[in-house]
Scaffold this active site. Structure first.
Site, mmCIF file in Angstrom:
data_model
loop_
_atom_site.group_PDB
_atom_site.id
_atom_site.type_symbol
_atom_site.label_atom_id
_atom_site.label_comp_id
_atom_site.label_asym_id
_atom_site.label_seq_id
_atom_site.Cartn_x
_atom_site.Cartn_y
_atom_site.Cartn_z
ATOM 1 C CB CYS A 116 -13.135 12.216 -9.882
ATOM 2 S SG CYS A 116 -14.774 11.845 -9.214
ATOM 3 C CB CYS A 118 -15.938 15.182 -6.367
ATOM 4 S SG CYS A 118 -14.445 14.192 -6.158
ATOM 5 C CB CYS A 126 -18.022 11.744 -8.394
ATOM 6 S SG CYS A 126 -17.280 11.711 -6.745
ATOM 7 C CE LYS A 191 -13.697 7.024 -4.385
ATOM 8 N NZ LYS A 191 -13.462 8.243 -5.181
ATOM 9 N NE ARG A 201 -15.595 12.439 0.475
ATOM 10 C CZ ARG A 201 -16.630 11.645 0.676
ATOM 11 N NH1 ARG A 201 -17.599 12.017 1.504
ATOM 12 N NH2 ARG A 201 -16.724 10.499 0.033
ATOM 13 N NE ARG A 213 -17.526 11.693 -2.981
ATOM 14 C CZ ARG A 213 -17.643 12.994 -3.195
ATOM 15 N NH1 ARG A 213 -18.748 13.481 -3.756
ATOM 16 N NH2 ARG A 213 -16.675 13.833 -2.839
ATOM 17 C CD GLU A 229 -18.950 -1.366 -9.728
ATOM 18 O OE1 GLU A 229 -18.378 -1.111 -10.814
ATOM 19 O OE2 GLU A 229 -19.925 -0.714 -9.309
ATOM 20 C CE LYS A 244 -10.270 6.312 -2.479
ATOM 21 N NZ LYS A 244 -10.583 7.426 -3.308
ATOM 22 C CE1 TYR A 309 -2.876 11.301 0.189
ATOM 23 C CE2 TYR A 309 -3.998 9.433 1.225
ATOM 24 C CZ TYR A 309 -4.002 10.494 0.345
ATOM 25 O OH TYR A 309 -5.132 10.772 -0.398
HETATM 26 C C1 PBG Z 1 -12.465 11.581 -5.626
HETATM 27 C C2 PBG Z 1 -11.562 10.819 -4.758
HETATM 28 C C3 PBG Z 1 -11.659 10.612 -3.368
HETATM 29 C C4 PBG Z 1 -10.516 9.937 -2.992
HETATM 30 C C5 PBG Z 1 -9.765 9.730 -4.139
HETATM 31 N N1 PBG Z 1 -10.427 10.262 -5.220
HETATM 32 C C6 PBG Z 1 -12.645 11.043 -2.380
HETATM 33 C C7 PBG Z 1 -14.058 10.771 -2.479
HETATM 34 O O1 PBG Z 1 -14.534 9.864 -3.158
HETATM 35 O O2 PBG Z 1 -14.768 11.558 -1.828
HETATM 36 C C8 PBG Z 1 -10.178 9.549 -1.586
HETATM 37 C C9 PBG Z 1 -8.748 9.431 -1.272
HETATM 38 C C10 PBG Z 1 -8.396 9.462 0.154
HETATM 39 O O3 PBG Z 1 -9.253 9.463 1.058
HETATM 40 O O4 PBG Z 1 -7.192 9.449 0.418
HETATM 41 N N2 PBG Z 1 -13.430 10.844 -6.287
HETATM 42 ZN ZN ZN Z 2 -15.100 12.194 -7.081
#
Ligand code: PBG
Ligand code: ZN
Length: 322
Positions: A116, A118, A126, A191, A201, A213, A229, A244, A309
């Site tokens: 990604c 971002c 992103c 997502k 973030r 987003r 999707e 997610k 985590y």
């Molecule tokens: C980036 C990304 C994000 C997460 C995983 N890849 C954050 C977002 O979309 O802002 C989130 C993971 C987490 O919150 O543990 N695209």
């Molecule tokens: Zn991203």
């Protein structure tokens, strides 16, 4: 009289009839890798999660290796960010260097690379932007370039998390064309635009500098759209699909599991982790019980792969039991 309590009378009886288990091989541990030297920096909103410079990785990698979990999902955090996110697809970018280091030292460790822009763009979106718009088709070549460079560095699985339309097909083509026909894609298919990503973030320094987003991540009210999707990603060549976040979306996990025959992952995200840690640090809940219950729930809902985590803690608790 039917007495369902008969089979609950002892732990051995309960275990014999238990329907769902979490195994260490289900678990993937996300990691943040930062540029610089001699850094092991706590993420304030994620107790016991750190940002590591490459030279400080060995200790945690040894732990991962000994835990018997399946692997790691890595996020690189560059020093310099720009409009095009060029650090994302630089040969010597932070993530590329991290992958090369990890694979040289632990060749059997499964390394999944998040794809990604971002973390690498100065605007935190992103995709690349024009004014306030996040451009779809113009972003695809950059994601593909990033994927190829990470595969080149040795990544075992490519995991696009951007939510641009058409990215899986585009990335698949470019991987194939560059000699990576056998590199699987784990797609962040469904997502959702979620408040649960806030601690991430902070950790990845990737909050959008304007807007949000919602024009690319999904509306959290939608399950039918999630199925579209997933269907699209499978048609474009995804090998593993993902829902997610996890906990507030277990109905989506179940719907995907019921409708598609493909390995399904769910991402137990940063905000979910932060809530459990905060409550357990206050003594309000029992961390081991809550984490076990949450992860079993994700499997019961139909997920096979759990990105969390809590992976190393869960693995430790599983090993203690056996
Ligand atoms: C980036 C990304 C994000 C997460 C995983 N890849 C954050 C977002 O979309 O802002 C989130 C993971 C987490 O919150 O543990 N695209
Ligand atoms: Zn991203």
């Amino acid at each position: 009289m039917n007495r369902l309590r008969r089979l609950r009378s002892s732990e051995v009886m309960r275990k014999m009839t238990r329907e769902t288990f979490v195994n260490t091989s289900d678990l993937i541990y996300p990691m943040f890798i930062i540029e610089g030297e001699n850094i092991k920096e706590p993420v304030p909103s994620m107790p016991n999660i750190f940002r590591y410079s490459i030279d400080k990785l060995d200790e945690i990698l040894d732990e991962v290796y000994n835990s018997k979990i399946s692997g790691i999902l890595i996020f690189g955090i560059p020093k310099e960010k720009d409009e095009q996110g060029s650090g994302a697809y630089a040969t010597d970018g932070i993530t590329q260097r991290a992958v090369r280091y990890i694979k040289s030292k632990y060749s059997s460790m499964l390394v999944i690379a998040d794809v990604c822009l971002c973390e690498y763009t100065n605007h935190g979106h992103c995709g690349i932007i024009c004014g306030n718009e996040i451009l779809n088709d113009e972003t695809l070549p950059l994601l593909a370039k990033m994927s190829v460079s990470l595969a080149n560095a040795g990544a075992d699985i490519i995991a696009p998390s951007d939510m641009m339309d058409g990215r899986i097909g585009y990335i698949r083509n470019e991987l194939d064309a560059n000699g990576f026909k056998n590199t699987p894609i784990m797609s962040y298919s469904a997502k959702f635009a979620s408040g649960y990503y806030s601690p991430f973030r902070d950790a990845a320094d990737s909050a959008p500098s304007f807007g949000d987003r919602k024009t690319y991540q999904m509306d959290f009210a939608n399950v039918n759209e999630a199925l579209r999707e997933v269907e699209e990603d499978i048609a474009e060549g995804a090998d593993i699909v993902m829902v997610k976040p996890a906990l507030a979306y277990l109905d989506v996990v179940r719907a995907v599991a019921d409708n598609f025959n493909i390995p399904l992952a769910t991402y137990n995200v940063s905000g979910e982790y932060a809530m459990v840690k905060a409550a357990s640090q206050n003594g309000w809940i029992d961390e081991k019980r809550i984490v076990t219950e949450n992860l079993v729930a994700m499997k019961r809902a139909g997920a096979k792969i759990l990105i969390t985590y809590h992976a190393l803690d869960m693995a430790k608790w599983l090993l203690e039991e056996n």
